[in-house]
Scaffold this active site. Structure first.
Site, PDB file in Angstrom:
ATOM      1  N   ARG A  53       0.833  -1.200   0.000  1.00  0.00           N
ATOM      2  CA  ARG A  53       0.000   0.000   0.000  1.00  0.00           C
ATOM      3  C   ARG A  53       0.871   1.255   0.000  1.00  0.00           C
ATOM      4  O   ARG A  53       1.999   1.220   0.501  1.00  0.00           O
ATOM      5  CB  ARG A  53      -0.846   0.059   1.272  1.00  0.00           C
ATOM      6  CG  ARG A  53      -1.658  -1.161   1.496  1.00  0.00           C
ATOM      7  CD  ARG A  53      -2.234  -1.097   2.912  1.00  0.00           C
ATOM      8  NE  ARG A  53      -2.782  -2.402   3.266  1.00  0.00           N
ATOM      9  CZ  ARG A  53      -3.241  -2.708   4.479  1.00  0.00           C
ATOM     10  NH1 ARG A  53      -3.206  -1.801   5.448  1.00  0.00           N
ATOM     11  NH2 ARG A  53      -3.716  -3.891   4.716  1.00  0.00           N
ATOM     12  N   ASP A  55       0.082   5.409   1.246  1.00  0.00           N
ATOM     13  CA  ASP A  55      -0.929   6.249   1.884  1.00  0.00           C
ATOM     14  C   ASP A  55      -1.467   7.331   0.952  1.00  0.00           C
ATOM     15  O   ASP A  55      -0.866   7.616  -0.087  1.00  0.00           O
ATOM     16  CB  ASP A  55      -0.309   6.957   3.104  1.00  0.00           C
ATOM     17  CG  ASP A  55      -0.358   6.071   4.331  1.00  0.00           C
ATOM     18  OD1 ASP A  55      -1.024   5.034   4.295  1.00  0.00           O
ATOM     19  OD2 ASP A  55       0.291   6.448   5.329  1.00  0.00           O
ATOM     20  N   ARG A 202       8.449   8.043   6.719  1.00  0.00           N
ATOM     21  CA  ARG A 202       8.070   9.416   7.082  1.00  0.00           C
ATOM     22  C   ARG A 202       8.515   9.753   8.504  1.00  0.00           C
ATOM     23  O   ARG A 202       8.890  10.893   8.797  1.00  0.00           O
ATOM     24  CB  ARG A 202       6.567   9.612   6.890  1.00  0.00           C
ATOM     25  CG  ARG A 202       6.183   9.566   5.404  1.00  0.00           C
ATOM     26  CD  ARG A 202       4.699   9.351   5.181  1.00  0.00           C
ATOM     27  NE  ARG A 202       3.930  10.354   5.888  1.00  0.00           N
ATOM     28  CZ  ARG A 202       2.594  10.316   5.984  1.00  0.00           C
ATOM     29  NH1 ARG A 202       1.912   9.328   5.411  1.00  0.00           N
ATOM     30  NH2 ARG A 202       1.958  11.254   6.635  1.00  0.00           N
TER      31      ARG A 202
END
Lengths: 256, 256
Positions: A53, A55, A202
């Site tokens: 995935r 985001d 991140r």
């Protein structure tokens, strides 16, 4: 059944991430719509399996997915057919017929992510969706020194967001590169590893920026890794700066 | 009243152009909302006067507008106040107190526009809103030669869109620059003139690309200008590649 591997780029700005969610515009749903249109809407519909995935707001330069089609199309016809059905913020760069044991997620050996940080005084309207903004001066050498402590196999519990569904927080990072791009007035990070946890990059970038701007000592990566405590790392850099650059597979995965 | 000149950039991708239209997100309306919030919502509201309109999807690096405020703010306070109220796709780069005879539209002496053409084989998802896409090889020297015929005072009737409300189609072009940007794989056009008609630059760019790709002779600019017939120029390049680069005013316009 014929299994196709596709390599594609997307601008994540107008997607609610990769994974299908009801009533949201997602990359997975958009690809699935195109694949099922080519397959003339079989019931049940054909699923599209991504390498992982991303985001909402995260971009991809070379994301990978696979799907099975009941009939054969040449690689070039498949690429063209998909692009003719996809919106302009997704581009299929390559379509390849692969063996049936290729799996976009499970066959992935390593992934590389890039993170772009704009250092301009103000948020550049043209970069707001494509970089993070951090105006304070950073010491790239210090960040490189700190980043070396991320390399290797570690328990990244201190660097994972609370929503993670991973069974284990142990991952291996093979390489971290950090450089200045003077033409763009950016600092660019690249991380290569065998996989990354939810928001891990991140959180690591936000942490390294704190080191680079003098808010943390260089030695803090080691200390906070050892603490295995998410509250120690504090910040998460925004989605807009993050790009999935590549997903690497073993050579034997391709049939043609 | 205190008159302020503002110089600002915007990413035109999510705006329905500059000019206010009911129920649309426009640059003018967005600026007007911010200015009137700073002025505590006077009745009637304070208008914001731009140097000129830009179409939906057209960008600006240094657009100019003016407005009148009943009280004084320092240039820096004005810039900060506006940016704190504006969305991230508009950035005020400069705010200046100017004399009351400065007019963003009528005082403008010359404008420069840039047009970016991406030459990649496919539409790059990250450039779809920021360039036009033209994959065919172009001869920059031929385009430069043809573009020389645009320079000077001409009747541009053949190069104006049908919706134009201009009283005269006579304009002066001072300069046309065309160069390749190998790092971006782009051809970049820059036009400087005393003003441009509705869609004029987009029609001229489409025309020059036809010259550059061998679909028209270099001599066609002269012939089509003389024809004063819009149907001769045919194509209009898309809004996405167009940037208002600067608006030049006489030096005496600034008070401080």
């Amino acid at each position: 059944m014929y299994r196709y591997k596709i390599t594609f780029a997307y601008d994540g700005a107008n997607f609610s991430g990769f994974q299908i969610q009801p009533h949201k515009r997602t990359v997975e749903q958009t690809l699935k719509n195109a694949v099922n249109k080519i397959a003339k809407h079989p019931d049940p519909p054909i699923p599209v399996i991504g390498s992982g995935r991303t985001d909402a707001g995260v971009h991809a330069l070379n994301q990978v997915a696979h799907f099975d089609l009941p009939y054969h199309l040449s690689n070039e016809s498949m690429r063209k057919a998909l692009n003719s059905l996809l919106p302009l913020d997704i581009l299929v760069k390559k379509a390849e017929l692969v063996s049936n044991d290729f799996h976009a997620r499970y066959s992935a050996h390593r992934k590389t992510y890039r993170y772009r940080v704009d250092q301009g005084e103000f948020v550049n309207p043209f970069k707001r969706n494509y970089t993070a903004h951090f105006k304070y001066p950073v010491d790239v050498d210090k960040m490189r020194e700190a980043a070396r402590d991320f390399i290797g196999e570690h328990d990244f519990t201190s660097f994972v967001a609370s929503g993670s569904q991973a069974k284990s927080n142990i991952r291996t990072i093979y390489d971290v590169q950090i450089h200045r791009d003077p033409a763009q007035n950016e600092v660019v990070f690249e991380f290569t590893g065998n996989g990354f946890l939810y928001n891990q990059i991140r959180i690591m970038v936000a942490f390294l920026l704190e080191v680079g701007s003098g808010q943390r000592p260089v030695s803090d990566v080691k200390r906070v890794l050892a603490a295995k405590d998410r509250t120690q790392a504090r910040m998460t850099a925004p989605a807009s700066g993050l790009y999935l650059v590549s997903v690497d597979y073993g050579k034997d995965a391709e049939r043609n």
